[in-house]
Design a protein around this motif. Structure first.
Motif, short mmCIF file in Angstrom:
data_model
loop_
_atom_site.label_atom_id
_atom_site.label_comp_id
_atom_site.label_asym_id
_atom_site.label_seq_id
_atom_site.Cartn_x
_atom_site.Cartn_y
_atom_site.Cartn_z
N MET A 1 0.83 -1.21 0.00
CA MET A 1 0.00 0.00 0.00
C MET A 1 0.86 1.25 0.00
N GLY A 2 2.03 1.14 0.56
CA GLY A 2 2.95 2.27 0.59
C GLY A 2 4.38 1.76 0.57
N GLU A 3 5.31 2.63 0.89
CA GLU A 3 6.70 2.21 0.96
C GLU A 3 6.90 1.25 2.13
N GLU A 4 7.89 0.38 2.01
CA GLU A 4 8.12 -0.64 3.02
C GLU A 4 8.35 -0.04 4.40
N HIS A 5 8.99 1.13 4.46
CA HIS A 5 9.30 1.75 5.74
C HIS A 5 8.15 2.63 6.26
N GLU A 6 7.11 2.80 5.44
CA GLU A 6 6.04 3.72 5.77
C GLU A 6 4.98 3.05 6.65
N GLU A 7 4.67 3.67 7.81
CA GLU A 7 3.63 3.15 8.68
C GLU A 7 2.27 3.54 8.14
N MET A 8 1.35 2.54 8.05
CA MET A 8 0.02 2.80 7.54
C MET A 8 -0.99 2.05 8.38
N ALA A 9 -2.27 2.42 8.25
CA ALA A 9 -3.33 1.79 9.02
C ALA A 9 -4.63 1.84 8.23
N THR A 10 -5.57 0.97 8.61
CA THR A 10 -6.94 1.10 8.13
C THR A 10 -7.58 2.26 8.89
N GLU A 11 -8.05 3.25 8.17
CA GLU A 11 -8.56 4.47 8.79
C GLU A 11 -10.09 4.44 8.88
N VAL A 12 -10.60 4.54 10.09
CA VAL A 12 -12.05 4.59 10.33
C VAL A 12 -12.45 6.06 10.46
N ILE A 13 -13.32 6.51 9.55
CA ILE A 13 -13.62 7.93 9.42
C ILE A 13 -15.13 8.14 9.50
N TRP B 1 -6.96 7.25 -1.64
CA TRP B 1 -7.69 6.01 -1.42
C TRP B 1 -7.09 4.85 -2.20
N THR B 2 -6.12 5.11 -3.08
CA THR B 2 -5.45 4.03 -3.79
C THR B 2 -4.31 3.44 -2.97
N LYS B 3 -4.01 4.04 -1.84
CA LYS B 3 -2.87 3.60 -1.03
C LYS B 3 -3.27 3.12 0.36
N ILE B 4 -4.49 3.46 0.81
CA ILE B 4 -4.91 3.06 2.14
C ILE B 4 -6.29 2.41 2.07
N VAL B 5 -6.73 1.89 3.21
CA VAL B 5 -8.07 1.30 3.31
C VAL B 5 -8.92 2.18 4.21
N PRO B 6 -9.80 3.00 3.64
CA PRO B 6 -10.69 3.81 4.46
C PRO B 6 -11.98 3.07 4.77
N ILE B 7 -12.51 3.25 5.96
CA ILE B 7 -13.84 2.76 6.33
C ILE B 7 -14.64 3.99 6.75
N MET B 8 -15.60 4.40 5.93
CA MET B 8 -16.37 5.62 6.17
C MET B 8 -17.70 5.25 6.80
N LEU B 9 -17.92 5.73 8.02
CA LEU B 9 -19.05 5.29 8.82
C LEU B 9 -20.19 6.31 8.85
#
Length: 341
Positions: A78-90, A215-223
Motif C-alpha cells: 500500500m505504501g513504501e516498506e518503511h512507511e507506517e500505515m493503518a486502516t482508517e475509520v472515518i 484512497w489508492t494507497k490506504i483502506v478507508p472505512i467511512m461510517l
C-alpha cells in the motif's frame, strides 16, 4: 525393528483460505495423511479483498514460512516498506464528518491482496492429489473406534481420524458439532445487512470518477448510520475493490435485495458519494455478520466511537495469538495421546 505407526488421517472440509493454509502446513507433516474437499467445482475471482493485520500475518508464520510468503508474493504494497500505515475509520456524516476515529492494524509495509490471488498462492503449496473440488458435504457421523465418516452429495463416503471444518458461514461441520438448533449454527442477519461490492480498474476510478489518489494507497472505512463504505486497492494497484455495507436492506422471498440506491447516502461525505456511485447496480450478497456503522449519538460523540474501536484495534494487533496457539497445541497433543493408547 522399529514399529511404524499408522498415519493420522485428517479430513478438511472447505478449500478456502483457511482450509488451504492448513493443508499447506500439513504438507510438511509426514505422519499426517490429509485431504481437502471443496464444494465449488472451480475457483473464481469472487469475494472481497483482504488487508491482513499483524496477528493474521503472525498466524500464517506459525503455519509455516511458505504460507506467509504466499501472501507476501501475491499482495500489494500500500505504501513504501518503511512507511507506517493503518486502516482508517472515518466518520462520513454529521457535525464531525471527516474526523478520524480509529486506526486499525497500524504497521510498516501494509499490504492488500485479492482473495482469488491468495487462493492461487496457497494452492501452489498443496499437492494437486490432496484436493478434490466439486464435492459438497451432506452428512457427518462418528463411528466405532473414534473414527469419523463424512458423506458427500454424490453419495461418496470418506472416513478418517479427524475432521476439520473450514466450510464457511453455512458450515455443516459446525452444525454437527453444536447441533442444528444451536443459535450459533446458522448465520443470523437480524439487522438486514447487505454488502454491495464491485471491482473497477484503478485507472477508471481515478480518470472517470475522480477518486482521491489517497484512497489508492490506504483502506478507508467511512461510517454513518446506514452502514459503512470502503475501498481496497488490489492486484498490484491495478484494480480497486469498492464496497457498501447497508444496514436494514429489504429482501425478497428468494433472499435478494434491490440495487443500491446512492440517494440513501446523500448526507454522507463527498468521498463516500464517489464510492457509492461505483457500487450502484453492483452485485449484492447477504451476510450474517456485523458490519460497522455509527448510530446517531455516535456521530455527535466521536469519543464514543474511539472507545469502541480501541478494543477492535487491540484484537487485531495485540491479541495474545501465541498463547491461543499454545493452548490449541496442548489440546491436540492430549487428543493424540488418547487416540494412540
Amino acid at each position: 525393528m522399529t514399529e511404524t505407526r499408522p498415519k493420522i488421517k485428517v479430513i478438511i472440509i472447505g478449500g478456502g483460505i483457511a482450509g488451504l493454509a492448513l493443508a499447506a502446513s500439513l504438507t510438511k507433516r509426514p505422519h499426517i495423511d490429509f485431504h481437502v474437499y471443496e464444494g465449488v467445482p472451480e475457483y473464481k475471482d469472487v469475494g472481497a479483498g483482504l488487508a491482513l493485520h499483524s496477528n493474521a500475518i503472525r498466524a500464517m508464520g506459525l503455519l509455516g514460512a511458505e504460507v506467509r510468503q504466499a501472501y507476501f508474493d501475491k499482495a500489494l504494497d500500500m505504501g513504501e516498506e518503511h512507511e507506517e500505515m493503518a486502516t482508517e475509520v472515518i466518520l462520513a456524516q454529521g457535525p464531525h464528518s471527516g474526523e478520524l476515529v480509529a486506526e486499525l492494524g497500524r504497521a510498516k509495509g501494509r499490504k492488500s491482496v485479492s482473495r482469488a490471488d491468495l487462493l492461487q498462492g496457497l494452492l501452489a503449496l498443496v499437492p494437486a492429489d490432496r484436493i478434490t473440488l466439486g464435492t459438497r458435504l451432506t452428512k457427518v457421523e462418528e463411528t466405532v473406534g473414534g473414527k469419523v465418516t463424512v458423506t458427500f452429495q454424490d453419495g461418496g463416503q470418506v472416513s478418517g481420524d479427524c475432521l476439520i471444518g473450514a466450510d464457511g458461514i453455512h458450515s455443516l461441520t459446525r452444525s454437527y458439532v453444536l447441533g442444528a438448533e444451536h443459535p450459533a449454527t446458522a448465520p443470523v442477519n437480524h439487522d438486514g445487512w447487505q454488502i454491495y461490492r464491485i471491482m473497477v480498474p484503478m485507472s477508471v476510478a481515478q480518470r472517470e470518477h475522480g477518486l482521491d489518489p489517497r484512497w489508492t494507497k490506504i483502506v478507508p472505512i467511512m461510517l454513518g448510520p446506514r452502514g459503512h463504505i470502503n475501498t481496497l486497492p488490489l492486484n498490484k494497484s491495478t484494480r480497486l475493490s469498492a464496497g457498501v455495507a447497508v444496514r436494514g436492506a429489504k429482501f425478497t422471498e428468494n433472499g435478494m435485495a434491490s440495487e443500491l440506491n446512492p440517494g440513501l447516502y446523500s448526507e454522507y461525505s463527498d468521498e463516500a458519494h464517489v464510492l457509492c456511485d461505483f457500487d450502484a447496480g453492483a452485485a449484492a450478497d447477504s451476510f450474517g455478520r456485523v458490519y460497522a456503522y455509527a448510530e446517531a449519538d455516535m456521530l455527535n460523540r466521536p469519543e464514543k466511537m474511539r472507545s469502541f474501536f480501541k478494543d477492535a484495534a487491540a484484537f487485531t494487533n495485540d491479541f495474545d495469538l501465541r498463547k491461543q496457539n499454545d493452548d490449541a497445541m496442548i489440546l491436540m497433543q492430549k487428543w493424540l495421546r488418547e487416540t494412540q493408547t
